[in-house]
Design a protein around this motif. Structure first.
Motif, mmCIF file in Angstrom:
data_model
loop_
_atom_site.group_PDB
_atom_site.id
_atom_site.type_symbol
_atom_site.label_atom_id
_atom_site.label_comp_id
_atom_site.label_asym_id
_atom_site.label_seq_id
_atom_site.Cartn_x
_atom_site.Cartn_y
_atom_site.Cartn_z
ATOM 1 N N LEU A 100 64.520 10.886 18.651
ATOM 2 C CA LEU A 100 65.265 11.273 19.697
ATOM 3 C C LEU A 100 66.300 10.546 20.247
ATOM 4 N N ASN B 140 58.808 17.719 29.329
ATOM 5 C CA ASN B 140 57.743 16.867 28.665
ATOM 6 C C ASN B 140 56.819 17.475 27.846
ATOM 7 N N VAL B 143 58.643 18.707 24.741
ATOM 8 C CA VAL B 143 59.467 17.637 23.802
ATOM 9 C C VAL B 143 58.418 16.521 23.446
ATOM 10 N N LEU B 149 61.546 20.026 19.897
ATOM 11 C CA LEU B 149 62.779 19.656 20.595
ATOM 12 C C LEU B 149 63.641 20.854 20.959
ATOM 13 N N ASP B 150 63.625 20.842 22.424
ATOM 14 C CA ASP B 150 64.115 22.225 22.846
ATOM 15 C C ASP B 150 65.378 21.887 23.601
ATOM 16 N N TYR B 153 66.512 24.385 27.584
ATOM 17 C CA TYR B 153 65.478 24.619 28.416
ATOM 18 C C TYR B 153 65.976 25.046 29.645
ATOM 19 N N ALA B 206 65.910 22.887 17.220
ATOM 20 C CA ALA B 206 66.726 22.282 18.410
ATOM 21 C C ALA B 206 67.809 23.446 18.349
ATOM 22 N N ARG B 286 52.139 17.360 17.073
ATOM 23 C CA ARG B 286 53.172 16.546 17.204
ATOM 24 C C ARG B 286 53.380 15.306 15.983
ATOM 25 N N LEU B 342 66.911 16.693 28.869
ATOM 26 C CA LEU B 342 66.250 16.146 27.755
ATOM 27 C C LEU B 342 66.412 14.672 28.129
ATOM 28 N N MET B 350 59.217 8.643 26.397
ATOM 29 C CA MET B 350 58.856 10.239 26.096
ATOM 30 C C MET B 350 57.261 10.073 26.563
#
Lengths: 300, 423
Positions: A100, B140, B143, B149-150, B153, B206, B286, B342, B350
């Motif tokens: 990411l 959080n 993702v 992966l959004d 949101y 995504a 994940r 994000l 993260m």
């Protein structure tokens, strides 16, 4: 019937532009699996450079096709240079980072470039000079298709064919395919990965610039924000066709263009984007890897 | 003597040459857009050569700094020492009660006293920062923990805000009953989005979430009969406080405490969730989907709960947003907003709660305090996002991996682990 044809060619034009931008997305994604959010900005910079170059050159007394070609060429060179530099600054140091991080870096780069053009130039719409006159032979069908539209479709066709040939037959093209398949293996076989990635960014950015010049010439005005929407749409097109696949990007672009055009013409222009994204969701439900994308199975 | 000096000189010369080249390259790159300014009305051109000189002069030293930092990052000799130093301080702060206790107390006092110490304007800014902390913590879950992966949101945020605004407008519903309703509706939308995208992975997910977010915004913008279109909804009532008639300043303070309590609640819940059965299922999903399914985790349910629980927080914050501004329109819910949220999650680090808080503070307070630079603030903002990522790709605060050590002290915890795993 005329209305239908008008919408058809309108969609074709729009789709061609999406396809040109989507090619850059799909190539970059195929090689380093990054959604290059700054790609739309490259397209915008291409359009701005062409506008500036055309204005400067017309002061020198140039006009007609020579002006279009020269301004277009300058735009392509500059966009390619921007693409190359952006990769070196914002993505290359992040090649080994988690997935990411480069995405956020790309979003940051996109914000930066938008504001860079906003500050250096203007936030208003700039009118783009008409670089091509209406072709005489297009006279009888001019109510259905304008000359600038023909130019867009023809250029897209030529670019796609050239790109396909390049990737299929040239040494660099082969290296690109190898890198996309397996980066480590390609490296072991002596392929210079950094060079391949740079070339990918340069080609993708050049194509985006061509799209930017052609569409600005067609619509007649630009501002610093055009890259954002175009970028998102083109990315949608790339995913629709199956990301990483070059014919997929073109097909996705065309389908998206037609959907929008017909939805605008027959339903309502307010919901144009709703139809575009709705179609995307719909297709991905049935083909999760896009229309031409190969769905990969996980090896355990 | 010369033999000893010459490599040094050669290196210095090559560095200078390199920087000169970089500076020339940037002068070339920025030439058309910086120097030539077209005036479309009068069809004239302004040449601004001074700008080119400035770029050349600015890039030259910057390129030295860039190369120095890059080298430091790559070789990491000095950084290793620094890392361990940072880690030592971090560990000490976390584990040593003597230090962490007073620090936490000090922080609590500061946070509570904040609206009384600073102006109403500062409090407003802090409210939005805290709102973004909640949004970040919610995203959080999706993702950071579940690895989905959004990019849409903001849609759930919009759902929360519009549910309060519409319920208030049509039925006169107050803030307090609307808060759980908005969150609930957002959760329902989370599940609605979750269903079609269950089969998608990675970046396909995504773009679909991005599309979903845009669809919600466009519908709100165009369906005038339902959402009052682009003009939005005005005159939303502020939160009710035991029937007291509060002034605007008092309302701000009140709202500050509402948000503060909600943030505290969020941190509590997210922290508990992360170590719960479902939280560990998210992390497992994940890390490896196939292995996860082989271990008997229901993929569908796990993903849907992640979407629903993530959306819930956005619903809460949406209600608060509507109550704070008393006016909402679709322009507040663009893709850029999703991108910022994000970025908060990734930039902060993260999966780490403190990371999200730091990320929100940096990303929301930075543009506010950069107002001194007025027009340059978004430029600086974009550049800082790139730079933070380049030099700290793992985020500002690195997430602390949970370790389970064998030993007498930990054996009780170990036992608990095993019980939970076998249950």
């Amino acid at each position: 019937m005329d209305y239908f044809l008008e919408l058809f060619f309108g969609g074709l034009t729009r789709g061609s532009i999406y396809a040109l931008i989507a090619l850059g997305y799909t190539m970059v994604y195929g090689i380093i699996e990054l959604i290059n959010f700054a790609h739309g900005e490259i397209y915008m910079i291409g359009a701005f450079t062409a506008l500036i170059a055309a204005s400067a050159l017309s002061l020198l007394g140039l006009n007609g096709p020579a002006l279009l070609i020269l301004a277009g060429l300058i735009a392509v060179i500059y966009s390619a240079a921007y693409g190359y530099t952006i990769e070196k600054i914002a993505y290359k140091p992040l090649r080994k980072a988690q997935r990411l991080s480069p995405l956020i870096s790309a979003i940051g780069m996109s914000i930066f470039l938008q504001n860079y053009v906003l500050l250096a130039q203007t936030s208003d719409f700039l009118s783009f000079p008409t670089l091509v006159d209406e072709f005489a032979f297009m006279e009888p069908v001019s109510h259905i298709m304008r000359s600038s539209e023909l130019l867009i479709v023809a250029t897209t066709l030529v670019c796609t064919v050239l790109l396909t040939l390049f990737i299929k037959f040239s040494r660099t093209g082969k290296a690109m395919r190898a890198t996309a398949q397996d980066k480590t293996m390609a490296m072991l076989l002596g392929i210079n990965i950094n060079r391949v990635i740079s070339v990918t960014f340069i080609i993708g950015s050049g194509l985006a610039a061509i799209g930017g010049v052609l569409i600005s010439n067609h619509i007649g005005q630009i501002n610093f924000y055009i890259g954002f929407i175009a970028g998102i749409k083109a990315f949608t097109a790339a995913v629709l066709g199956g990301i990483g696949s070059i014919p997929g990007a073109v097909l996705g672009g065309l389908i998206l263009g037609w959907t929008e055009s017909f939805a605008t013409g027959y339903v309502s222009s307010d919901y144009e984007d709703v139809f575009a994204f709705g179609l995307l969701v719909f297709i991905l439900i049935f083909r999760p890897a896009g229309i031409l994308g190969r769905s990969s199975t996980d090896k355990v | 003597m010369t033999a000893q000096i010459s490599p040094f000189i050669r290196r210095a010369v090559s560095e200078v040459v390199q920087s000169l080249l970089v500076s020339c390259w940037f002068m070339f790159l920025t030439f058309p857009i910086m120097v030539i300014k077209v005036n479309p009305l009068e069809r004239t051109i302004d040449w601004q050569w001074m700008r080119l000189v400035w770029i050349g002069v600015a890039v030259f030293p910057l390129s030295f700094v860039w190369r120095y930092l890059m080298r430091r990052k790559e070789h990491g000799g000095a950084q290793d020492g620094e890392e361990s130093w940072q880690k030592r301080v971090g560990d000490r702060l976390r584990t040593d009660r003597k230090i962490s206790g007073p620090l936490l107390a000090l922080l609590a006092v500061f946070v509570v006293a904040f609206p009384f110490m600073f102006s109403s304007y500062q409090t407003q800014i802090m409210i939005s920062a805290l709102m973004y902390v909640m949004l970040g913590l919610g995203l959080n879950i999706v993702v950071g923990l579940a690895g989905l992966l959004d990019l849409g949101y903001v849609a759930f945020y919009a759902v929360g805000a519009y549910s309060y605004a519409l319920l208030n407008h049509h039925f006169g519903l107050g803030f307090w009953p609307a808060l759980p309703l908005g969150a609930g509706l957002a959760a329902v939308f989370g599940i609605l989005l979750g269903f079609p995208v269950l089969r998608l992975r990675g970046d396909y997910l995504a773009i679909v979430t991005l599309g979903f977010g845009e669809i919600i915004r466009l519908v709100l913008e165009n369906w005038n009969a339902f959402s009052f279109g682009p003009s939005g909804i005005a005159g939303i009532s502020r939160p009710w406080f035991f029937g007291a008639d509060l002034s605007l300043g008092q309302h701000t303070v009140f709202l500050y405490f509402i948000v503060l309590i909600l943030v505290g609640f969020t941190i509590l819940v997210v922290n508990r969730l992360r170590n719960s059965r479902i939280g560990r299922a998210w992390i497992a999903l994940r890390e490896d989907e196939v292995a996860c399914q082989a271990m008997g985790i229901d993929k569908t349910r796990t993903k849907l709960t992640a979407f629903a629980l993530g959306a819930t927080w956005a619903g809460f914050v949406g209600c608060v947003f509507a109550a704070k501004t008393t006016f909402i329109n679709p322009a507040s819910f663009t893709f850029m907003e999703s991108a910022i949220i994000l970025s908060i999650v990734v930039l902060g680090g993260m999966g780490s709660i403190i990371g999200v808080i730091v990320g929100a503070m940096v990303l929301i307070l930075l543009p506010e305090y950069l107002r001194a630079f007025s027009e340059y603030r978004m430029l600086v903002f974009g550049a800082s996002m790139v730079l933070i990522m380049v030099f700290r790709p793992q985020g500002i605060i690195t997430g602390v991996k949970q370790h389970y050590r064998f030993g007498q002290k930990e054996s009780a915890q170990e036992q608990g682990e095993r019980d939970a795993a076998s249950a």
